[in-house]
Write a protein that holds these residues in place. Structure first.
Motif, mmCIF file in Angstrom:
data_model
loop_
_atom_site.group_PDB
_atom_site.id
_atom_site.type_symbol
_atom_site.label_atom_id
_atom_site.label_comp_id
_atom_site.label_asym_id
_atom_site.label_seq_id
_atom_site.Cartn_x
_atom_site.Cartn_y
_atom_site.Cartn_z
ATOM 1 N N HIS A 1 22.266 107.963 45.418
ATOM 2 C CA HIS A 1 23.200 108.955 45.961
ATOM 3 C C HIS A 1 22.827 109.324 47.387
ATOM 4 C CE1 HIS A 1 24.556 113.196 46.556
ATOM 5 N NE2 HIS A 1 25.673 112.677 46.107
ATOM 6 N N ARG B 1 23.679 106.352 49.656
ATOM 7 C CA ARG B 1 25.106 106.031 49.783
ATOM 8 C C ARG B 1 25.842 106.995 50.715
ATOM 9 N NH1 ARG B 1 27.298 102.315 45.909
ATOM 10 N NH2 ARG B 1 25.811 101.863 44.266
ATOM 11 N N ASN B 2 25.392 108.253 50.737
ATOM 12 C CA ASN B 2 26.107 109.216 51.578
ATOM 13 C C ASN B 2 26.017 108.888 53.067
ATOM 14 O OD1 ASN B 2 27.643 110.983 49.995
ATOM 15 N ND2 ASN B 2 25.805 112.017 49.277
ATOM 16 N N LEU C 1 25.297 106.028 54.341
ATOM 17 C CA LEU C 1 25.958 104.725 54.513
ATOM 18 C C LEU C 1 27.477 104.902 54.574
ATOM 19 C CD1 LEU C 1 23.907 102.405 52.122
ATOM 20 C CD2 LEU C 1 24.026 102.248 54.606
ATOM 21 N N SER C 2 27.986 105.858 53.825
ATOM 22 C CA SER C 2 29.433 106.144 53.846
ATOM 23 C C SER C 2 29.858 106.602 55.227
ATOM 24 C CB SER C 2 29.788 107.255 52.863
ATOM 25 O OG SER C 2 29.452 106.881 51.571
ATOM 26 N N VAL C 3 29.020 107.424 55.853
ATOM 27 C CA VAL C 3 29.363 107.925 57.189
ATOM 28 C C VAL C 3 29.372 106.753 58.175
ATOM 29 C CG1 VAL C 3 28.606 109.428 59.067
ATOM 30 C CG2 VAL C 3 28.469 110.232 56.712
ATOM 31 N N THR D 1 24.235 98.385 50.590
ATOM 32 C CA THR D 1 24.857 98.874 49.347
ATOM 33 C C THR D 1 24.522 97.929 48.195
ATOM 34 O OG1 THR D 1 26.687 99.738 50.661
ATOM 35 C CG2 THR D 1 27.013 99.655 48.284
#
Lengths: 290, 131
Positions: free
Chosen positions: A82, A85-86, A88-90, A124
């Motif tokens: 978690h 991933r956050n 990486l999402s940005v 990811t």
């Protein structure tokens, strides 16, 4: 009569079974020969075999520690996933925005943005592999016919035309109780590794059978083989000889097979390809928990 | 001239929230943001949205809890959940509660935009209800 009320013959039988088990786990022909000599020795002096083999004890202890470390990692891998991933999402969403906004700009700009996106995808993938390894879902057991199941896995693997697949399959079904998704992943990994080892050209021989109440499936390639110094490492996470990949395929495969009450072993020598053999208990008439 | 699709993006990660807003505005959608479930409900009390894009795990009030209230307040609003916890049990719960989809993070924007176009197409062919 020896200690614990056993006869000499009973003691010999027990020790022979144990040594045969050790022989199954050994990986090289030389070790097989050594064990055979020991068997002959044990038949004459069984008391000598009761001294524990410190190398085997050490290996068993290392395996136990690895399982413990994986279990600990499993407790935290969800949170780690978690937290990674956050950000990486940005990164991915910014790259997407810029790519859309700058779609008419020069090729170099788009190239850099593509690299950002593909690196995010790779990262990811690593996170997902870590989760697969450390947080394996509870198995959903169903009865599977290994012959049909492996045939399907070979078809789905889209083996290159220059790899000849030889199937040594029995006429009748070989039934096991297994999680379809997890076991499918094992066979896909092994087939993919074999094809990669052969650089897309060679022969993959797949044999299925039964022995001593166990189902056996072996995959033999005609690649360069595995170096002796790597034989102990190939089932460790992050070990990989491939240019791509992070080395989770075989550790996950071993974890799955062992969770199904089986073992996975490999035999290889440089220049002589490699054979991965998976042993699984034969399926019972009733399957629990389905 | 058709009204722009209105979207509420709810996520406790401010940067992600802003990035999603920027991407969606490039597609000419009208986007508002909220940083948690509670704030999103205050906004939804004032006006209705065509779509809510909501993080599944948030502080104060999590995504599924908020979603169930949104469904009661605005039954015509579509909801897409977003999560960094892939394989979470909450994902199943969200889908069973009626979420349109659960998307993983990092988000596949092509997939999100395709889903939004489906929602628009559905609304334009829906003769009975919706905005």
């Amino acid at each position: 009569m020896t200690g614990e009320g056993k006869t000499r013959e009973q003691l010999i039988d027990e020790v022979q079974v144990l040594l045969l088990r050790v022989a199954e786990l050994e990986r090289s022909e030389a070790e097989h020969q050594r064990i055979e000599k020991e068997l002959q020795q044990v038949a004459r002096f069984p008391e000598l075999a009761l001294v524990p083999d410190t190398a085997e004890v050490k290996k068993a202890e290392e395996r136990r520690l690895t399982v413990e470390r994986l279990a600990t990692l499993g407790q935290f891998s969800g949170d780690i996933s978690h937290e990674l991933r956050n950000p990486l999402s940005v990164i991915a969403s910014s790259a997407y925005y810029l790519k859309t906004r700058l779609k008419d700009s020069d090729e170099k700009v788009r190239e850099h943005l593509d690299r950002i996106q593909s690196s995010v995808d790779k990262a990811t993938g690593v996170i997902q592999s870590l989760l697969d390894l450390t947080q394996m879902k509870k198995s959903q057991l169903t009865r599977l016919d290994l012959v049909a199941f492996i045939s399907e896995a070979i078809t789905m693997a889209a083996v290159p035309v220059r790899v000849k697949v030889v199937r040594n399959f029995p006429q009748s079904a070989v039934l096991v109780n297994a999680d379809r998704e997890q076991l499918g992943m094992v066979f896909r990994n092994i087939i993919a590794n074999a094809v990669e080892a052969m650089a897309g050209r060679g022969t993959l021989t797949v044999a299925i059978g039964t022995k001593d109440g166990q189902a056996e499936a072996s995959f033999t390639d005609t690649g360069p083989g595995i170096l002796a110094e790597n034989m102990d490492k190939i089932f460790q996470p992050f070990f990989s000889t491939k240019s791509k990949g992070i080395g989770f395929g075989l550790p996950i495969a071993r974890l799955v097979v062992e969770r199904h009450g089986g073992i996975i072993e490999v035999m290889s020598a440089p220049g002589r390809g490699a054979t991965f053999t998976i042993h699984l208990p034969l399926g019972a008439d009733k399957v629990d928990g389905v | 001239m058709p009204q722009k699709l209105t979207i509420l993006v709810v996520d406790d990660n401010d940067e992600f929230c802003q990035n999603v807003k920027d991407v969606l505005e490039l597609e000419d959608y009208q986007v508002t943001t909220a940083r948690d479930g509670f704030q999103s409900l205050l906004i939804l009390k004032q006006r209705e949205f065509d779509l809510v894009l909501m993080d599944l795990r948030m502080p104060v009030m999590d995504g599924v809890e908020t979603f169930k209230i949104v469904k009661e307040m605005s039954p015509n609003t579509s909801v897409i959940m977003v999560t960094a916890f892939i394989g979470d049990d909450l994902n199943k719960e969200a889908l069973q509660a009626g979420a349109r989809a659960v998307l993983g993070k990092p988000m596949d924007f092509d997939k999100l935009l395709a889903l939004i176009r489906q929602i628009i197409a559905q609304r334009s062919t829906d003769t009975g209800g919706g905005r």
